[in-house]
Design an enzyme around this catalytic site. Sequence first.
Site, short mmCIF file in Angstrom:
data_model
loop_
_atom_site.label_atom_id
_atom_site.label_comp_id
_atom_site.label_asym_id
_atom_site.label_seq_id
_atom_site.Cartn_x
_atom_site.Cartn_y
_atom_site.Cartn_z
N GLY A 131 0.85 -1.27 0.18
CA GLY A 131 -0.02 0.09 -0.02
C GLY A 131 0.78 1.31 -0.16
O GLY A 131 1.29 1.70 -1.11
N SER A 132 1.06 1.76 1.40
CA SER A 132 2.12 2.87 1.17
C SER A 132 3.54 2.49 0.78
O SER A 132 4.03 3.37 0.20
CB SER A 132 2.19 3.37 2.70
OG SER A 132 0.93 3.60 3.20
N ILE A 157 -8.94 -1.08 -6.35
CA ILE A 157 -8.74 -0.24 -7.70
C ILE A 157 -10.20 0.50 -7.88
O ILE A 157 -11.07 -0.24 -8.21
CB ILE A 157 -8.33 -1.01 -8.65
CG1 ILE A 157 -7.18 -1.85 -8.46
CG2 ILE A 157 -8.19 -0.47 -10.03
CD1 ILE A 157 -6.01 -1.16 -7.82
N GLN A 340 -22.57 16.49 15.92
CA GLN A 340 -22.62 16.78 17.53
C GLN A 340 -23.74 17.96 17.78
O GLN A 340 -24.36 17.94 18.57
CB GLN A 340 -21.36 17.11 18.27
CG GLN A 340 -21.24 17.01 19.58
CD GLN A 340 -21.32 15.63 20.19
OE1 GLN A 340 -20.99 14.68 19.36
NE2 GLN A 340 -22.00 15.60 21.37
N GLY A 343 -26.92 17.00 17.00
CA GLY A 343 -27.52 15.77 18.20
C GLY A 343 -27.85 14.58 17.40
O GLY A 343 -27.18 14.13 16.23
N GLY A 344 -28.99 13.58 17.89
CA GLY A 344 -29.45 12.65 17.10
C GLY A 344 -29.65 13.02 15.70
O GLY A 344 -29.59 12.05 14.77
N GLU A 367 -4.39 8.09 -1.43
CA GLU A 367 -3.57 9.13 -1.92
C GLU A 367 -2.44 9.47 -0.80
O GLU A 367 -1.95 10.68 -0.89
CB GLU A 367 -4.19 10.24 -2.45
CG GLU A 367 -5.35 9.87 -3.53
CD GLU A 367 -4.63 9.52 -4.80
OE1 GLU A 367 -3.37 9.66 -5.09
OE2 GLU A 367 -5.43 8.99 -5.79
N GLY A 368 -1.96 8.63 0.02
CA GLY A 368 -1.20 8.59 1.04
C GLY A 368 -1.62 9.00 2.27
O GLY A 368 -2.47 10.20 2.30
N SER A 370 -1.92 9.95 6.50
CA SER A 370 -1.54 11.08 7.00
C SER A 370 -0.14 10.73 7.74
O SER A 370 0.77 11.59 7.58
CB SER A 370 -2.62 11.33 8.13
OG SER A 370 -3.74 11.77 7.87
#
Length: 387
Positions: A131-132, A157, A340, A343-344, A367-368, A370
């Site tokens: 992957g990376s 893909i 948040q 709420g619900g 795309e890479g 973090s």
Amino acid sequence: MHFGMTEEQAMIVETTRAFVENELYPHELEIERSGHLEMDLVKEIQTKAIEAGLYAANMPEEVGGAGLDTLTWLMYEKELGRANYALHWTGVARPSNILLAGTEEQKEKYLFPCIRGEKWDCLAMTEPGAGSDLRGMTASARTDGDDWILNGTKHFISHADVADFAIVFMATGEEETPRGKKKKITAFFVDKGTPGFTVRDGYRNVSHRGYTNQVLEFDDCRLPSSAVLGEVNKGFEVANTWLGATRLQVAATCLGRAERALQHAVEYAAERKQFGQQIGKFQGVSFKLADMATELKAANLLTWEAGWKFDQGTVTESDMSMAKLKATEMLAMVADEAIQIHGGMGLMDELPLERIWRDARVERIWEGTSEIQRHIISREMLRPLGG
């Protein structure tokens, strides 16, 4: 650096936003609930996008595209990013820039049909074990006379089910480097239907419903030498030259979704009443809005600066990584806080917030990751000092 939009940029933003709201938003809920994008709908959106001048807008004018500079292109991508990913990526397609690296014959066969909306492409790099670390790929190609024989598996893909061909990266040898042996990589065009090339269903994904991923399998898949994209053993050079701005594209689409989520949150905070007043008057809500707006603006500025520097020829890997890192992590925060505040109700699919929240998760991976972006940024800081 000028921070205001030109008249042309403002027109492109306005046109794209109107298209997204009128032609894409109405279909979002259906796709989110079914997880499926009908090709009849894709064709309908595609026709309208071509008429509006929004299709293949990332391409240069000389090949039939809109010829947008990078900064303007990112503004356009931001507006498209507001909508369901499957709708805008397939219906308002932007062919991969790597197609520009092809020969004239390859452009006639692959690039121009994609620009006209007659074909779709897909990129195949990632493997179950790579992957990376793309240098760790095990899928390989070997020569057999004037032909190449491809073997191995690619996965994750995107939209390979609708693509007419794949641009596939394969290991084609090894080379000695100061850090030991590294694999040489070559890129190939592989048409759907080529013997030995199979596309099968991939995995169910929590993010971007309707935007599918597939597994590509190669079993003694024979290709002529004319299928090589760029130079043999120079696949990474081709990718780095033509795919560099994809991190900025991810950043831009995240900006659009975050802006949409923030707008919903602000409107709800101004209208919803609890304990006798609008909830936006409580610091527990108003401070969230302030933080969300600040983070969004910071991500905007990083992305626009990187796009501007790209056009000046001064952009660095770190510039693009910072934009991608900030925008993707900002989106996760903004989407979560928007829910948040609601709420619900924020978790109900009558609103786009739960979708934006789910979709945000993959942006910090593809795309890479973090972590890879942080590696690129810190490496650029330490290298001049021998670190």
